[in-house]
Design a protein around this motif. Sequence first.
Motif, short mmCIF file in Angstrom:
data_model
loop_
_atom_site.label_atom_id
_atom_site.label_comp_id
_atom_site.label_asym_id
_atom_site.label_seq_id
_atom_site.Cartn_x
_atom_site.Cartn_y
_atom_site.Cartn_z
N PRO A 1 67.74 45.74 45.92
CA PRO A 1 67.37 44.42 46.42
C PRO A 1 68.57 43.71 47.04
O PRO A 1 69.72 44.08 46.81
N THR A 2 68.27 42.75 47.86
CA THR A 2 69.33 41.91 48.39
C THR A 2 69.41 40.67 47.52
O THR A 2 68.43 40.24 46.95
N VAL A 3 70.59 40.12 47.44
CA VAL A 3 70.76 38.86 46.72
C VAL A 3 70.84 37.77 47.76
O VAL A 3 71.76 37.75 48.58
N VAL A 4 69.85 36.88 47.76
CA VAL A 4 69.87 35.83 48.77
C VAL A 4 70.87 34.77 48.36
O VAL A 4 71.15 34.58 47.18
N THR A 5 71.43 34.12 49.35
CA THR A 5 72.35 33.03 49.05
C THR A 5 71.53 31.91 48.42
O THR A 5 70.51 31.51 48.96
N PRO A 6 71.96 31.43 47.27
CA PRO A 6 71.15 30.38 46.65
C PRO A 6 71.12 29.13 47.51
O PRO A 6 72.12 28.73 48.09
N GLY A 7 69.93 28.53 47.60
CA GLY A 7 69.81 27.25 48.27
C GLY A 7 70.44 26.17 47.40
O GLY A 7 70.91 26.43 46.29
N LEU A 8 70.41 24.96 47.90
CA LEU A 8 71.05 23.86 47.19
C LEU A 8 70.45 23.69 45.80
O LEU A 8 71.16 23.59 44.80
N PHE A 9 69.10 23.73 45.73
CA PHE A 9 68.44 23.43 44.47
C PHE A 9 68.65 24.54 43.44
O PHE A 9 69.00 24.29 42.30
N THR A 10 68.42 25.81 43.88
CA THR A 10 68.62 26.91 42.94
C THR A 10 70.07 26.98 42.51
O THR A 10 70.37 27.22 41.33
N GLY A 11 70.96 26.77 43.48
CA GLY A 11 72.38 26.78 43.15
C GLY A 11 72.70 25.74 42.11
O GLY A 11 73.44 26.01 41.15
N ALA A 12 72.10 24.55 42.27
CA ALA A 12 72.34 23.49 41.29
C ALA A 12 71.81 23.90 39.92
O ALA A 12 72.47 23.67 38.89
N ALA A 13 70.63 24.54 39.91
CA ALA A 13 70.05 24.95 38.62
C ALA A 13 70.94 25.98 37.93
O ALA A 13 71.22 25.87 36.72
N VAL A 14 71.42 26.97 38.70
CA VAL A 14 72.30 27.99 38.12
C VAL A 14 73.58 27.33 37.61
O VAL A 14 74.06 27.61 36.50
N ALA A 15 74.11 26.40 38.43
CA ALA A 15 75.38 25.77 38.06
C ALA A 15 75.21 24.94 36.79
O ALA A 15 76.07 25.01 35.89
#
Lengths: 529, 276
Positions: free
Chosen positions: A485-499
């Motif tokens: 699979p490819t790892v998509v660059t997290p968008g702002l919201f998903t990135g915030a959730a992961v962070a």
Amino acid sequence: MTSLSGALAAATITPPHIEYGQLSPLLVVFGAAVAGVLVEAFVPRERRRAFHLVIALGGLVAAFALIISVAATPSLFAHGSPGHVVAMGAVGVDGPTLFIQGTIVVLAFVSVLLIAESSHGVSPFAAQAAAVPGSAEEREGLLRGISHTEVYPLTLFAVGGMMLFPAANDLLTMFVALEVLSLPLYLLCGLARRRRLISQEAAMKYFLLGAFSSAFFLFGVAMLYGYSGSVSLSAIAAAAATNVSSATLLYAGIALVGIGLLFKIGAVPFQSWKPDVYQGAPTAVTALMASCTVVSAFGGLLRVFYVAFGQLTWDWRPAMWGVAILTMLAGAIIAITQTDVKRMLAYSSIAHGGFVLTAVVAATAAGLSASLFYLAVYGLTTIGAFAVVTLVRDPAGEANHLSKWAGLGKRSPWLAGVFAFFLLAFAGIPLTSGFAGKFAVFQAAAAGGALPLVIIGVLASAVAAFFYVRVIVLMFFSDPAPDGPTVVTPGLFTGAAVAVGAAATLVFGIAPEPLLALASHAAAHLFVR
Amino acid sequence: MNAAHVLAASTVGAGAVVAFWILAVISVAAALGLVLAPRAVHGAVLLAVVMLSLAVLYGVAGAPFLAFVQIIVYTGAVLMLFLFVLMIVGVSAADSMRETIRGQRLAAGLAGIGLLVLLALVVGHAAIGPAAPAGSNYGVLNVQRLAQLIFTRYVFPFELTSALLITAALGAMVLAHRERTSPKPSQRDLARQRVRGDHPAPLPGPGVYARGDAADMPALLPDGTPSPLSLNPVMARRRGSAIRVPGPGVPAPLPPGEPGKDGGPDAEPDREGAHP
């Protein structure tokens, strides 16, 4: 004559007194949900998402602020009082409830970020849920790039129900709250954009089994009403202290209400819905269920078993021991055999439910505060983990099969590193929040006289650590699959959730004291009666 | 003397006791029939019997509000909904009695009987006080007292059910209502499309045979092969290669329509136009 006295009786009704201030967090969330429904009705499709985001996130922030202001009200806890019973005895406002509600609101905020993610032009939700999977209508909807925005009000309704569930001071309110939180979740589970048949199957299973467990809960409520003549938790506790004549009804009531509550937690042997539903539901909804619903269900379980059955600890403890042992062992052992990352996380969530149950068994203020702390940190880690799952994709959607995760560490070391960190937190490695949580619950359980339970818990943790570490080894020490699979660059919201998930896991792992102190302060006076 | 008997006897006189025993036999028999009836329609009718006898029992016990709610909401609304669903599914549809998990039915039956025995023992051992204390909320004052409770003590959960209703309405819209993504073709468009297409005449209907006639039975062409045009494309795709072929000796099941592809708008000519 009788009709005249009836009319007189009707005329002398005193209007109910509702403490709107102390209920305001709940009312704001429900109000935001209703506003979301109005947005659906009146705002053109292109602009709905923006409106929903403002309403949903704004409502949750406002609810959090109101929870803090209620908790800071000096009159609420004056003279060592555990709290207030408001809304004519329907809702209890006390330390543990406010802590749980605050936790739910924070977790829901992060979940809504995941639900709202559409930076890659695709929302995780179906274009037209009414279109038959595989039909031309479905394709038209997908090509138009639309998606259901009703998910926002539905999520808010579910969150409102989750906030009320642990606060409900009588079993009738609790049942209504149970339905308010469940019904939107049944719907949300069936709205996945990809793999719609499995998503609909998950919704169907969740609905049928959930309705079944609600029926058990209601049977239990009926038994307890037959025993005590009331559905109020404190009246049941009072009856349990005095009335010994028909204790069989009481025991049957405890068992049946307990089944209803343990089902929502996903404790063994009521766990069978969890892997299927977690796998089929859209991953953002899975994150909501794995964090907020579990917290809320534990809140309800704690209140019922501490308040209504608080003097019957000797009676329900053996059964709860059995359930805790089964839950820890079965969750950890079955998780080893899983090949789908969402199913693995589902079984891991079952096992973690068992770990919290060890603290519930203690039935002390320490057990309560340990449970509160564990639920808060576990919820944040779980949302982070599911947020990572949404990012690993192949052309068919999310790549959930573990074989596709092989070598992920070589392809995108950052993402794999964060996921490994979450897994280590689940395993309870020191310097992660999972360690602090496990330490707290096991300490409370040991102090509460449940040492064998702690030993089994540690063994189950070791088993669980095995499969967490296996995934880490798979990610970092095996060759990437060529069609991986490819790892998509997290968008702002998903990135915030992961962070947020990663930051919370790290901060509460290194410095858990402030949150632990808050939890033990909240739990100091137990629940209001 | 069991608990239910106590309940019935303590409230009212001998007439109520007689009514209780008659209705108890009827309702339990109907409930057993409901569980055991293989046909859903029979089950629904028996369910109506159960609900009506319960309503009468409530009325006899001095709870007129509950009795009427039972009739209006359950028998009137819910049961009618069941029957609508049954009509959509097909009145003659019977449950498949094949076990998908071996030994499941036996295990479920044993567990169910175990639970039943347990609950019967629990209720049988319980000393239930008189159901209707003196001066009470039952009988004539029942409705007023209920109103009083609903609008004072239980006003918060009562208001809260509105959240449930909104969710239900929203859910029904989400699951059942499909918005048009393209303008509705007019009759002129449909006529033009049909004349320009491959089949100006109506498409062949599904097959009608001695041993089966249903929308998923393909019609046979003169050479004996099934005609793909005679089936609705959605149904053909659903059934895939497991399509039913009438009788023995008919070769070659239909190839599934558009395998692997999620059915484009170009998959088939518009069936709506072909089968008015």
